[in-house]
Motif scaffolding. Structure first.
Motif, PDB file in Angstrom:
ATOM      1  N   UNK A 124      -5.404   1.568   2.732  1.00 29.82           N
ATOM      2  CA  UNK A 124      -4.602   1.777   1.820  1.00 29.82           C
ATOM      3  C   UNK A 124      -2.885   1.995   2.408  1.00 29.82           C
ATOM      4  N   UNK A 125      -2.239   1.464   1.891  1.00 34.24           N
ATOM      5  CA  UNK A 125      -0.498   1.797   2.410  1.00 34.24           C
ATOM      6  C   UNK A 125       1.023   1.861   1.479  1.00 34.24           C
ATOM      7  N   UNK A 126       1.466   2.963   2.216  1.00 35.07           N
ATOM      8  CA  UNK A 126       2.651   2.856   1.344  1.00 35.07           C
ATOM      9  C   UNK A 126       3.408   1.617   0.897  1.00 35.07           C
ATOM     10  N   UNK A 127       3.767   1.173   1.960  1.00 34.09           N
ATOM     11  CA  UNK A 127       4.223  -0.481   2.157  1.00 34.09           C
ATOM     12  C   UNK A 127       3.459  -1.099   3.589  1.00 34.09           C
ATOM     13  N   UNK A 128       3.933  -2.962   3.357  1.00 34.56           N
ATOM     14  CA  UNK A 128       3.393  -3.037   4.205  1.00 34.56           C
ATOM     15  C   UNK A 128       4.590  -4.674   4.441  1.00 34.56           C
ATOM     16  N   UNK A 129       4.580  -4.458   5.654  1.00 36.17           N
ATOM     17  CA  UNK A 129       6.289  -5.026   6.403  1.00 36.17           C
ATOM     18  C   UNK A 129       5.963  -5.841   7.919  1.00 36.17           C
ATOM     19  N   UNK A 171       7.061  -9.168  10.164  1.00 36.05           N
ATOM     20  CA  UNK A 171       7.670  -9.902  10.650  1.00 36.05           C
ATOM     21  C   UNK A 171       7.231 -10.604  11.312  1.00 36.05           C
ATOM     22  N   UNK A 172       5.688 -10.296  12.224  1.00 36.40           N
ATOM     23  CA  UNK A 172       5.733 -11.443  13.283  1.00 36.40           C
ATOM     24  C   UNK A 172       4.976 -12.804  12.075  1.00 36.40           C
ATOM     25  N   UNK A 173       4.184 -13.443  13.515  1.00 37.81           N
ATOM     26  CA  UNK A 173       3.927 -14.786  12.773  1.00 37.81           C
ATOM     27  C   UNK A 173       2.187 -15.102  12.713  1.00 37.81           C
ATOM     28  N   UNK A 174       1.835 -15.820  11.799  1.00 37.34           N
ATOM     29  CA  UNK A 174       0.606 -15.860  11.920  1.00 37.34           C
ATOM     30  C   UNK A 174      -0.727 -14.520  11.767  1.00 37.34           C
ATOM     31  N   UNK A 175      -0.046 -13.660  11.552  1.00 39.15           N
ATOM     32  CA  UNK A 175      -1.038 -12.467  10.630  1.00 39.15           C
ATOM     33  C   UNK A 175      -1.537 -12.740   9.825  1.00 39.15           C
ATOM     34  N   UNK A 176      -2.515 -12.567  10.043  1.00 39.43           N
ATOM     35  CA  UNK A 176      -3.768 -11.969   8.772  1.00 39.43           C
ATOM     36  C   UNK A 176      -3.872 -10.870   8.564  1.00 39.43           C
ATOM     37  N   UNK A 177      -3.509 -10.485   6.438  1.00 36.60           N
ATOM     38  CA  UNK A 177      -3.747  -8.872   6.493  1.00 36.60           C
ATOM     39  C   UNK A 177      -4.130  -9.324   5.769  1.00 36.60           C
ATOM     40  N   UNK A 178      -5.879  -7.934   5.783  1.00 36.25           N
ATOM     41  CA  UNK A 178      -6.745  -7.847   4.529  1.00 36.25           C
ATOM     42  C   UNK A 178      -6.345  -6.765   3.942  1.00 36.25           C
ATOM     43  N   UNK A 179      -5.913  -6.612   2.459  1.00 34.55           N
ATOM     44  CA  UNK A 179      -6.077  -5.021   1.733  1.00 34.55           C
ATOM     45  C   UNK A 179      -4.533  -4.706   0.816  1.00 34.55           C
ATOM     46  N   UNK A 180      -4.122  -4.099   1.071  1.00 34.99           N
ATOM     47  CA  UNK A 180      -3.656  -3.686   0.372  1.00 34.99           C
ATOM     48  C   UNK A 180      -2.566  -4.575  -0.690  1.00 34.99           C
TER      49      UNK A 180
END
Length: 65
Positions: free
Chosen positions: A49-54, A56-65
């Motif tokens: 859980x996060x208030x916000x997700x930013x 600005x990098x490259x080729x990142x995998x983000x799993x979650x909210x």
């Protein structure tokens, strides 16, 4: 803050913000985070859980909210 490269870490946020500047990391963020900022590259970030997700990098995998 994560600044290393090629690491695996698990953090409990407790409402705190998180910044990821490193590259090729596997990061698990437990609990509720403040703002999550991902500036590094080729990271895998799991977020409960996060208030916000930013991202600005490259080729990142983000799993979650």
């Amino acid at each position: 803050m994560v600044t290393e490269n090629d690491q695996t870490h698990t953090f409990t946020c407790n409402g705190n913000p998180v910044t990821i500047n490193g590259n090729s990391n596997t990061i698990t963020l437990l609990g509720t985070c403040g703002a999550v900022t991902i500036r590094g590259n080729n990271n895998r970030v799991s977020i409960q859980s996060a208030a916000s997700v930013t991202n600005t990098g490259n080729n990142n995998t983000i799993v979650g909210p």
